[in-house]
Motif scaffolding. Structure first.
Motif, PDB file in Angstrom:
ATOM      1  N   SER A 374      -9.938  27.532  -6.077  1.00 33.57           N
ATOM      2  CA  SER A 374      -9.297  28.335  -6.566  1.00 33.57           C
ATOM      3  C   SER A 374      -8.575  29.483  -7.230  1.00 33.57           C
ATOM      4  N   ALA A 375      -8.291  28.489  -8.187  1.00 33.61           N
ATOM      5  CA  ALA A 375      -6.706  29.275  -8.402  1.00 33.61           C
ATOM      6  C   ALA A 375      -7.021  28.621  -9.758  1.00 33.61           C
ATOM      7  N   GLY A 376      -7.487  28.303 -10.366  1.00 31.24           N
ATOM      8  CA  GLY A 376      -8.054  26.968 -11.418  1.00 31.24           C
ATOM      9  C   GLY A 376      -8.038  27.575 -12.788  1.00 31.24           C
ATOM     10  N   HIS A 377      -8.511  29.101 -12.886  1.00 29.84           N
ATOM     11  CA  HIS A 377      -9.170  29.747 -14.371  1.00 29.84           C
ATOM     12  C   HIS A 377      -8.580  31.442 -13.828  1.00 29.84           C
ATOM     13  N   ALA A 404      -4.660  24.096 -12.890  1.00 34.31           N
ATOM     14  CA  ALA A 404      -4.313  24.223 -12.225  1.00 34.31           C
ATOM     15  C   ALA A 404      -2.491  24.796 -12.724  1.00 34.31           C
ATOM     16  N   ASN A 405      -2.010  23.671 -13.777  1.00 34.83           N
ATOM     17  CA  ASN A 405      -1.087  23.305 -13.601  1.00 34.83           C
ATOM     18  C   ASN A 405      -0.977  25.062 -14.902  1.00 34.83           C
ATOM     19  N   ALA A 406      -1.652  25.324 -15.985  1.00 39.10           N
ATOM     20  CA  ALA A 406      -1.632  27.111 -16.736  1.00 39.10           C
ATOM     21  C   ALA A 406      -1.382  27.923 -16.493  1.00 39.10           C
ATOM     22  N   ARG A 407      -1.458  27.722 -14.773  1.00 37.30           N
ATOM     23  CA  ARG A 407      -0.860  29.058 -14.231  1.00 37.30           C
ATOM     24  C   ARG A 407       0.177  28.988 -14.554  1.00 37.30           C
ATOM     25  N   VAL A 408       1.578  28.842 -14.443  1.00 39.29           N
ATOM     26  CA  VAL A 408       2.657  28.671 -14.585  1.00 39.29           C
ATOM     27  C   VAL A 408       2.831  27.841 -16.329  1.00 39.29           C
ATOM     28  N   TYR A 409       2.897  27.037 -16.991  1.00 37.35           N
ATOM     29  CA  TYR A 409       2.543  26.390 -17.902  1.00 37.35           C
ATOM     30  C   TYR A 409       1.844  26.791 -18.976  1.00 37.35           C
ATOM     31  N   ARG A 410       2.095  28.497 -19.619  1.00 39.06           N
ATOM     32  CA  ARG A 410       1.047  28.640 -20.499  1.00 39.06           C
ATOM     33  C   ARG A 410       1.429  29.590 -21.327  1.00 39.06           C
ATOM     34  N   GLN A 411       1.381  30.795 -22.218  1.00 40.79           N
ATOM     35  CA  GLN A 411       1.637  31.417 -23.241  1.00 40.79           C
ATOM     36  C   GLN A 411       2.735  32.861 -22.274  1.00 40.79           C
TER      37      GLN A 411
END
Length: 461
Positions: A374-377, A404-411
């Motif tokens: 539910s929080a992946g995209h 999922a990890n890219a919710r925080v580790y992203r641009q």
């Protein structure tokens, strides 16, 4: 409002969308697919007058939040009118009748939309498919519905960071929605015959397709003119990401129960037994036990240990007041975490969910519990001061793990991020993490890992 100063790769992506009538933006997480797409759409609508009505098909939470929020965020997009085709059938019809530039609908309602409007009256000359990989199943109703109206579309923009999470066999239906079969063939059968050979099968039913030699090179060459592929590591100067495994030692009692289920496929209890009837069920049960509890035959919960809860307690304390994000896979894990940490929050749906995202990004939520599905995209959760992401339960899906990890580790992330995986020693947790690290996670890897474990258990018996 924020002034949009595009990165070089965003300028390139915008130009490619404008210049290419159907295109796949295979941009990894954190590269700003949404704002790039909106900027190109704005130019096509208001500068070049090449399009008139845009439909965005997206995961529900993304449809409800991300696209409208991106328009509100950037000053050059604030004039764009968004209509969310969500909610009840009456609410969706009202949203469709509203005057807007962009209509956003969740992918589950695509079949309804096509049925409601009909191919003959299809009004959307431009369709954006956010998370194109969710149309990888050529037998799905959503794919068949879009396929019916594809000839009515002037432009199609497909967005995804993981176009082939389970292998290149997944690409055919996605590319078909772009070019109607021009590059990879008009039928899935032809695509398979050209690039694959049958693997596992039962009679006439093939369960696995294996790539022919050089198929990958040939496929990417075939779609190269309509696919823009970019990796975050090539473009972003992101802070350090640290991945660590936190070993969890089970008590002698918990370990004995785990080994008994692994060996006997049965845990007898007075009220209801825990039974593993298939390989997939056994894998799931063992992962549950590794996390501290397991469902019995009556969907009751048998608690096994608190070791992961204790480890999470230590991690939260070590964060020294900074927010912590936790991913869980099992409902009983969520319930047990909430019991131990009553202040923990989850993301609600609709407007409440938008408020939850705002609260998290403003550091008003100390502990956020998320399910990777539910929080992946599409969720932008990197604006908080969170530097600690915890995987309480381990999952087999590489795509969901990455998203999922890219919710925080992203641009937009300015701090180093540590990804912690709570791994019960000697359990299926270790097999999952090994598969994820080798970037080969999936159903087949689960089956092979489980088969190897069962053989070892039998040899030790």
């Amino acid at each position: 409002m924020t002034v949009f100063v595009p990165h070089k790769y965003q300028e390139y992506a915008i130009e490619r969308i404008i210049d290419t009538e159907f295109i796949a933006l295979l941009l990894e997480m954190g590269l700003g697919k949404t704002v790039s797409t909106l900027t190109a759409i704005d130019k096509l609508l208001n500068d070049y007058f090449e399009i008139e009505k845009v439909l965005v098909v997206a995961p529900l939470r993304v449809a409800d939040d991300t696209w409208a929020r991106e328009v509100e965020k950037w000053d050059h997009l604030r004039h764009l009118r968004i209509s969310k085709v969500l909610g009840s059938a009456d609410q969706r019809r009202k949203a469709l009748a509203a005057e807007a530039d962009i209509y956003v609908i969740n992918r589950e309602n695509v079949e309804w939309l096509v049925g409601e409007i009909g191919p003959t009256n299809w009004p959307f000359d431009t369709v954006v498919i956010d998370e194109l990989s969710s149309f990888k199943n050529h037998q799905s109703k959503r794919f068949k519905a879009l396929r019916r109206v594809r000839p009515k579309m002037k432009r199609v923009i497909g967005l995804t960071g993981t176009p082939a999470p389970n292998g290149l066999i997944d690409l055919w239906s996605q590319i078909y929605l772009l070019d109607q079969g021009e590059r990879l063939g008009k039928t899935i059968g032809g695509y398979r015959d050209r690039y694959f050979v049958p693997g596992q099968r039962s009679g006439h039913t093939v369960y696995e397709w294996k790539q022919k030699k050089e198929s990958e090179e040939r496929i990417y060459e075939a779609i190269g003119d309509i696919a823009v592929s970019m990796k975050a590591e090539d473009w972003l100067d992101l802070p350090e990401r640290i991945d660590r495994t936190v070993p969890i030692r089970l008590s002698d009692k918990a370990w004995a129960l785990y080994k008994k289920l692994e060996r006997d496929l049965l845990l007898p209890y007075a009220d209801a037994d825990v039974v593993a009837s298939t390989a997939a069920v056994l894998s799931n049960k063992l992962l549950q036990m590794a996390s501290g509890a397991v469902y019995d035959e009556d969907r009751g919960v048998k608690e096994i240990h608190d070791a992961k809860l204790d480890a999470l307690d230590d991690i939260i304390e070590a964060a020294q007041g900074k927010p912590v994000m936790v991913f869980y896979n099992f409902q009983h894990s969520l319930n047990r975490i909430q019991q131990r940490f009553p202040y923990a929050k989850t993301l609600r749906k609709g407007k409440d969910g938008v408020e939850d995202i705002r609260a998290w990004n403003n550091d008003e939520t100390p502990l956020l519990l998320l399910h990777p599905k539910s929080a992946g995209h599409g969720l932008n959760l990197q604006e908080s001061s969170c530097q600690t992401v915890v995987w309480y339960d381990q999952i087999w899906s590489l795509e969901e793990d990455q998203q999922a990890n890219a919710r925080v580790y992203r641009q937009g992330q300015t701090r180093s991020v540590i990804i912690l995986r709570l791994v019960a020693e000697g359990t299926m947790d270790e097999e999952v993490v090994k598969a994820i690290e080798e970037k080969a996670a999936g159903q087949e890897e689960m089956k092979q890992a489980l088969k190897a474990r069962i053989e070892r258990v039998r040899d030790d018996a």
